[in-house]
Design a protein around this motif. Structure first.
Motif, PDB file in Angstrom:
ATOM      1  N   MET A  85       0.851  -1.201   0.000  1.00 16.49           N
ATOM      2  CA  MET A  85       0.000   0.000   0.000  1.00 16.49           C
ATOM      3  C   MET A  85       0.880   1.242   0.000  1.00 16.49           C
ATOM      4  O   MET A  85       1.951   1.250   0.600  1.00 16.49           O
ATOM      5  N   ASP A  88      -8.986   3.541  -1.567  1.00 17.66           N
ATOM      6  CA  ASP A  88      -7.933   2.838  -0.828  1.00 17.66           C
ATOM      7  C   ASP A  88      -8.282   2.639   0.638  1.00 17.66           C
ATOM      8  O   ASP A  88      -7.706   1.774   1.302  1.00 17.66           O
ATOM      9  N   TYR A 129     -11.077   2.116   3.870  1.00 19.32           N
ATOM     10  CA  TYR A 129     -12.302   1.355   4.100  1.00 19.32           C
ATOM     11  C   TYR A 129     -13.008   1.811   5.374  1.00 19.32           C
ATOM     12  O   TYR A 129     -12.361   2.236   6.340  1.00 19.32           O
ATOM     13  N   ASP A 171     -11.592   1.408   9.077  1.00 18.24           N
ATOM     14  CA  ASP A 171     -10.132   1.445   9.178  1.00 18.24           C
ATOM     15  C   ASP A 171      -9.701   2.227  10.415  1.00 18.24           C
ATOM     16  O   ASP A 171     -10.171   3.346  10.650  1.00 18.24           O
ATOM     17  N   ARG A 203      -7.671  -3.116   9.827  1.00 13.98           N
ATOM     18  CA  ARG A 203      -8.706  -3.043   8.791  1.00 13.98           C
ATOM     19  C   ARG A 203      -9.814  -4.016   9.191  1.00 13.98           C
ATOM     20  O   ARG A 203      -9.607  -5.228   9.226  1.00 13.98           O
ATOM     21  N   LYS A 204     -10.987  -3.479   9.500  1.00 14.18           N
ATOM     22  CA  LYS A 204     -12.084  -4.290  10.011  1.00 14.18           C
ATOM     23  C   LYS A 204     -12.732  -5.156   8.940  1.00 14.18           C
ATOM     24  O   LYS A 204     -13.274  -6.221   9.214  1.00 14.18           O
ATOM     25  N   GLN A 205     -12.717  -4.670   7.686  1.00 11.65           N
ATOM     26  CA  GLN A 205     -13.351  -5.393   6.584  1.00 11.65           C
ATOM     27  C   GLN A 205     -12.749  -4.909   5.272  1.00 11.65           C
ATOM     28  O   GLN A 205     -12.147  -3.849   5.217  1.00 11.65           O
ATOM     29  N   GLU A 206     -12.882  -5.701   4.227  1.00 15.75           N
ATOM     30  CA  GLU A 206     -12.288  -5.357   2.936  1.00 15.75           C
ATOM     31  C   GLU A 206     -13.322  -5.363   1.815  1.00 15.75           C
ATOM     32  O   GLU A 206     -12.990  -5.607   0.661  1.00 15.75           O
ATOM     33  N   THR A 207     -14.565  -5.090   2.166  1.00 19.30           N
ATOM     34  CA  THR A 207     -15.656  -5.074   1.185  1.00 19.30           C
ATOM     35  C   THR A 207     -16.119  -3.665   0.872  1.00 19.30           C
ATOM     36  O   THR A 207     -16.335  -3.312  -0.292  1.00 19.30           O
ATOM     37  N   SER A 248     -15.249  -0.009   0.693  1.00 21.58           N
ATOM     38  CA  SER A 248     -14.333   1.124   0.683  1.00 21.58           C
ATOM     39  C   SER A 248     -15.144   2.400   0.899  1.00 21.58           C
ATOM     40  O   SER A 248     -16.380   2.413   0.754  1.00 21.58           O
TER      41      SER A 248
END
Length: 212
Positions: A1, A98, A100, A103, A166-170, A172
């Motif tokens: 990143m 970038d 989410y 975050d 990062r709590k989740q990656e779905t 943003s």
């Protein structure tokens, strides 16, 4: 990143401003600072004029990506002075696509959590003397975003911003913005954003109304 850091830091109290023939009280005209104390309610020396639509613990810090400035300058064929969007922190490496919802990031001594996209108002158009600015912001989703404070501390211009969790990656910030402003993916889009851990109560309430 990509490396993330604070390009410029800004605070400001509400002032009476005149835009063309319109007079209003606004805090969009913030001033650059070398450092500022960040507390749960926001930065020291900062404030909002309309507390119904601005401010509060979930809007303690307003971020705007520095990379967008060249995009808007090219579109409107004019130079923009920081902070053109009234943001507290103009940041690099932190585009809406970038970052989410949920975050957790550190900057200086403080720790914050991204919790909602920014819902801009017409003041941005007036500040930059571009009547179509607000519409373009909503069309692109390049609105910036807000964070709540998890740990107070001193933040400096040039501070590195570090992603701690990062709590989740779905969801943003950009996707959340497009769902909120353009109803992206309809009811399912609203449900997806609602599942994001860390989402602000206000956005949760707004999106919940779309699926009842």
């Amino acid at each position: 990143m990509n490396s993330k850091n604070i390009i410029s830091l800004h605070t400001g109290r509400p002032q009476i401003r005149k835009f063309s023939d319109y007079v209003m009280k606004t805090a969009i005209g913030k001033e650059a600072q070398d450092f500022a104390e960040l507390r749960v309610e926001g930065f020291s020396g900062d404030g909002q004029a309309n507390l119904k639509h601005h401010g509060g613990p979930d809007r303690a810090v307003c971020f705007y990506p520095f990379e967008h400035y060249s995009y808007w300058e090219k579109m409107f064929e004019q130079a923009l002075s920081l902070p053109a969007f009234g943001e507290n922190a103009t940041v690099s490496g932190m585009l809406e696509d970038d970052m989410y919802i949920g975050d957790v990031i550190s900057m200086g001594d403080a720790v914050v959590q991204i919790c909602e996209g920014r819902i801009p108002c017409a003041t941005v158009s007036m500040q930059n003397n571009q009547p179509n600015f607000l519409k373009k912001l909503l069309d692109t989703g390049y609105t910036g975003y807000f964070a709540r404070v998890l740990k107070a501390g001193i933040v400096e211009k040039g501070s590195e911003v570090v992603l701690l969790e990062r709590k989740q990656e779905t969801v943003s910030v950009l996707y959340a913005n497009l769902v909120m402003f353009q109803d992206r993916d309809g009811e399912q889009g609203a449900r997806t954003v609602l599942e994001a851990e860390g989402l602000s109560d206000e956005w949760r309430n707004k999106l919940q109304k779309r699926i009842l």
